[in-house]
Each structure stands twice: as structure tokens, then as C-alpha cells.
Design an enzyme around this catalytic site. Structure first.
Site, PDB file in Angstrom:
ATOM      1  N   CYS A   8       3.665   1.223  -2.273  1.00  0.00           N
ATOM      2  CA  CYS A   8       3.232   0.548  -1.049  1.00  0.00           C
ATOM      3  C   CYS A   8       1.850   1.003  -0.609  1.00  0.00           C
ATOM      4  CB  CYS A   8       4.243   0.767   0.066  1.00  0.00           C
ATOM      5  SG  CYS A   8       4.602   2.494   0.420  1.00  0.00           S
ATOM      6  N   LYS A  61      21.674   0.883   2.068  1.00  0.00           N
ATOM      7  CA  LYS A  61      21.734  -0.185   1.065  1.00  0.00           C
ATOM      8  C   LYS A  61      20.644   0.046   0.038  1.00  0.00           C
ATOM      9  CE  LYS A  61      20.928  -5.049   0.088  1.00  0.00           C
ATOM     10  NZ  LYS A  61      19.967  -4.681  -0.981  1.00  0.00           N
ATOM     11  N   GLU A 115       8.719  -0.098   7.332  1.00  0.00           N
ATOM     12  CA  GLU A 115       7.667   0.466   6.481  1.00  0.00           C
ATOM     13  C   GLU A 115       7.429  -0.556   5.384  1.00  0.00           C
ATOM     14  OE1 GLU A 115       5.530   1.672   3.813  1.00  0.00           O
ATOM     15  OE2 GLU A 115       7.269   2.791   3.076  1.00  0.00           O
ATOM     16  N   GLU A 135      -0.622  -8.968  -1.912  1.00  0.00           N
ATOM     17  CA  GLU A 135      -0.184  -7.712  -2.517  1.00  0.00           C
ATOM     18  C   GLU A 135       0.419  -7.993  -3.896  1.00  0.00           C
ATOM     19  OE1 GLU A 135       2.399  -3.728  -1.349  1.00  0.00           O
ATOM     20  OE2 GLU A 135       3.012  -5.656  -0.534  1.00  0.00           O
TER      21      GLU A 135
END
Length: 487
Positions: free
Chosen positions: A282, A173, A248, A379
Site C-alpha cells: 500500500c 476476516k 487503511e 493504483e
């Protein structure tokens, strides 16, 4: 206007619905994307299930699978520029990075092509004289892969490569916020000659597509890259089918600079760690932890470099920072910077979105010494650096570990023994010493805490897509004795 399609069971098709895709550099619609809903998801998963258990894929040798991966790697290398241009157009990531990164993605497929026939079982020296016992490694099953928009060809390669090497089939996806390069990549999968249903690539929204994919009864494993909150939904969904998961996730990675470091080199690494890819990484080194005696000098050097960065159109090779991927992200970053300043953080440079078309936000530095700033905790996923200082090595380590995340970290020092102490003490899955943001297909990648679990890259990733089967063979010709006694 470009019109993209899904790739399901070896065929290209429209989704149950369609939606517009926005060019982040201009804020205007540039393409139309297919939207998968539950029916499309079921078709894709069912195709993957048939390919795994009934189709030619299950009858191919590991070496034959590897040859297909080698062919796919060559096609990725040959089409890297086209894929890079699509990723830049659909996500705003600068062409300067996408073109080199996607060319390197081919090496991931080559690495896993070589691993395909190196996945071995084992013989067990069992404690029973009339038994031979050994282990087989078999594909874990149909894998659902959920990939974000940033670095998506890289983040899909670290899933697709090892899963194919292990013999799995999959439904990928792509993020609804920029699926063009992965939908185009499907054409390379088709051209490489993978049997129908082995790799299926779709896109759609979380509630109507992602949730249906993650809980599908024929999915055995979910490999997810994204944020912690969405990961929680993935885990809850997996309770429906008891699929295993690898996650992750993001981070607030510490970037530690000692007074004895090469400050020019460390500054360049810090720029790469937080301003490259417009901070949409990330592993972004978003928390600078710098020794107090060199803090002012180092921050001044960073400010000079940040203000010299060329912001511009992402398709221009001279551009160093492009737009953020979405208007939503631009607004979120702006609001978090404002909250941080209100909490007492001092704005060194940047801090306010750039007026005009597109979703641009400038490289930003916040001095957060002695301040409980939200920028040190949350973040951003954008080009915002928060700075704190330390006096002692112990304080630096405490600050580095003062986070719920644990993905990446950087240490800059010329003191080798200090580096060894810190690399053991930092609670993160990746520690870079005197460098930052380096990757390789040979090296595992992943984190601790809210940065997830599981590893991508290296042989370990391929083994994660297998499960062991224990085979018992009785070697005696004598009749089995007492059937009521466990052997």
C-alpha cells in the site's frame, strides 16, 4: 493437499462451504479453504460478544491480558518460518521478505503487551464544588477486522495487538485470496491460552462473509485494510449498526529525488519502494518525481537495477521478485500498462507479463513526462513505476500532491531546510526522508484522502479501540435541591 479450518469460539471448524486456493507461482491448487457465510459470521460475532461481556476475558486485569500478548509474541517468533512459508506459498510473496517481516511482527505483539496496563483514565477538575468526575477508558466492543492478503500477519498485528491491549474481542476476516497464514496463526492464539471467543479467525468472500460481518448488530468497530471501493461498501454497511470505522487504504505515493541527493542510495530506496514485494504494498513509491537535470542518469540507474533483479520461485531465498498474488491482478496490471503506453507513456523496461506458469510480471518503468498517463493516477498494486520530472521545488510539491491519495511519500535531498519545507507541505500521513518503507510498532501508520483515516501503530492505535466513560460522583451529603434545575 492442505485443508484449513476456521477458528470460532476457541474451536477449529469447517465453514458452511469450501473453496480451492491457488499457488501463484504455479497457477495450481495447493490447499482447500473454509468459506464462511452468514451463519459462520453470526457464530463468530456472538462468541466474541459473549467473551467480552460474560466470559473470563472481561474479568482479567490489563496486566494479565498483557502476559497473554507476550506469550503470543513468543509463539509468533518461534513459528515465524512456518508462517512465512505458508504466506509465500499462498500469496507468492518471496520468502526473503516474509521470513524477516513475520519475525518482526512479534515485536508488535510485545509492544502492545507492554501497553496493556498503560492505558489510563483521567480526573477532571470539574467546575462544581460537590462533584468528583473522572474518565474511564473501556474497550470499544466487538471489533470486525478485514485484512488483505498482502503482508497479512503484519496488517493483522497492527489491529489485533492494540485491540487486545484495550480489552476488545474480535472477528478477523482473512482475505479469500490467501488466508493460510492467518488461519494457521489461529493455532498460536489457541496455544497462547486466550479465552474462547476473544479472537475468532475466518475467511470468505465479500458479499457472503465480509458484508455480513461489517453490518452485524453486535459489531462496534470495523478496522479495514484494502482498496477505496471496498472501503465505501464497508462504510455503507456500517450505517446498519452505526459501527465506527478505521480505514487503511492504498496510495499513489510520490518519491521525490533532487539533484543533490545520493543517487545510488535513492535508487536502492526506489527499488525497495516499488519492486520489493512485487510492488504489492500500500505504501509503494509508484510515482518517481525527479529533478530534470538528473532524470536521465537516475532513470538509467534504475533501469540497470530493475533489469538485474532476479525473478523466480518465491520459496527460493535468492529470488528478489516473485509472482503476483492472483491471475486477476496480473491481467489488471497488464491492461493498465497498455492503456498508459497508448496515452503516450514511454516504456523504459518491462511492461509485459512473463510467459509460463504462475502470475509473474516484470519490474516495469514508464516515462510519463508531459503525458496524462493513467499510470500516474490509478493504483497498480504491482511492480510498475511512473516517472515525471520537475524544475523547481514548488513544482515538485505540486506534483507530489496531485493525487486523491495521501498515504506515504519519500524525499531525497541533502538540503535539510528544503526537506523540512517539503515534509510540511506534502499531504500524506507518512513522510520518509532519505529512506523508504521503514516501519515500527512505536510509529503510527495511516493516510489522508482516499488513503483512509485512523492510525495503526503507537499508543494512539490502542486508544482508538477504547471509548471513554464519564463518571460523576456527588460528594455532598445534603439533599439534592430543586429537581427542576439542571445541575
Amino acid at each position: 493437499m492442505r485443508r484449513f479450518q476456521h477458528y470460532i469460539d476457541g474451536e477449529f471448524s469447517d465453514g458452511e462451504a469450501r473453496y480451492p486456493s491457488i499457488d501463484p507461482a504455479t497457477g495450481t491448487v495447493w490447499a482447500e479453504m473454509p468459506e464462511a457465510r452468514e451463519g459462520d459470521v453470526d457464530r463468530a460475532v456472538s462468541a466474541a460478544d459473549r467473551a467480552l461481556y460474560e466470559g473470563p476475558w472481561s474479568k482479567m486485569t490489563a496486566t494479565q491480558r498483557g502476559k497473554l500478548l507476550y506469550k503470543l509474541a513468543d509463539l509468533v517468533a518461534a513459528n515465524a518460518q512456518l508462517l512465512a512459508e505458508l504466506e509465500t506459498r499462498d500469496t507468492g510473496k518471496i520468502i526473503r521478505e516474509t521470513s524477516t517481516q513475520i519475525a518482526y511482527v512479534a515485536e508488535y505483539y510485545r509492544y502492545y503487551a507492554g501497553i496493556s496496563d498503560k492505558i489510563e483514565g483521567s480526573y477532571l477538575p470539574i467546575d462544581k464544588p460537590d462533584m468528583d468526575v473522572w474518565l474511564r477508558r473501556e474497550p470499544i466492543g466487538v471489533v470486525a477486522m478485514v485484512v488483505p492478503w498482502n503482508s497479512q500477519l503484519f496488517l493483522s498485528a497492527v489491529k489485533i495487538g492494540p485491540a487486545l491491549a484495550a480489552g476488545c474481542t474480535m472477528v478477523v476476516k482473512a482475505s479469500e485470496d490467501g488466508p493460510a497464514p492467518l488461519l494457521e496463526f489461529a493455532r498460536l492464539v489457541h496455544e497462547a491460552g486466550f479465552p474462547a471467543g476473544v479472537v475468532n479467525i475466518i475467511t470468505g468472500f465479500g458479499a457472503s462473509c465480509g458484508a455480513a460481518l461489517g453490518r452485524h448488530p453486535k459489531v462496534a468497530h470495523v478496522a479495514f485494510t484494502g482498496g477505496p471501493e471496498t472501503a465505501r461498501h464497508v462504510v455503507r454497511n456500517s450505517a446498519e449498526n452505526l459501527a465506527s470505522t478505521s480505514l487503511e487504504l492504498g496510495g499513489k505515493s510520490p518519491f521525490i529525488v533532487f539533484a543533490d541527493a545520493d543517487l545510488e542510495s535513492a535508487a536502492n530506496a526506489q527499488v525497495a519502494g516499488i519492486f520489493a514485494a512485487t510492488g504489492q504494498s500500500c505504501v509503494a513509491g509508484s510515482r518517481l518525481i525527479v529533478e530534470r537535470s538528473v532524470k536521465d542518469r537516475f532513470v538509467a540507474l534504475l533501469q540497470q537495477k530493475a533489469e538485474a533483479i532476479r525473478i523466480g520461485a518465491p520459496l527460493d531465498m535468492a529470488t528478489e521478485v516473485g509472482p503476483l498474488a492472483t491471475k486477476r491482478q496480473q491481467d489488471n496490471i497488464g491492461a493498465l500498462v497498455e492503456r498508459s503506453i497508448a496515452s503516450g507513456a514511454r516504456l523504459v523496461t518491462g511492461g509485459r507479463k512473463i510467459d509460463g506458469e504462475g502470475f509473474y510480471f516484470p519490474p516495469t518503468i514508464l516515462d510519463c513526462d508531459d503525458v496524462a498517463s493513467p499510470s500516474l493516477v490509478e493504483e497498480f498494486f504491482g511492480p510498475v513505476l511512473s516517472v515525471v520530472s520537475f524544475e523547481t521545488e514548488a513544482e515538485a510539491l505540486r506534483l507530489a500532491n496531485d493525487t486523491r491519495y495521501g498515504l506515504a511519500s519519500g524525499i531525497f535531498t541533502q538540503n535539510l531546510t528544503r526537506a523540512h519545507r517539503l515534509m510540511k507541505g506534502i499531504r500524506a500521513g507518512i513522510v520518509w526522508v532519505n529512506t523508504y518503507r521503514a516501519v515500527s510498532p512505536i510509529a503510527p501508520f495511516g493516510g489522508f484522502g482516499l488513503s483512509g483515516h485512523g492510525r495503526e501503530g503507537g499508543m494512539a492505535a490502542a486508544l482508538d479501540y477504547t471509548r471513554t466513560k464519564t463518571i460523576w460522583l456527588r460528594t455532598s451529603d445534603d439533599p439534592i435541591p430543586d429537581p427542576f434545575v439542571m445541575r
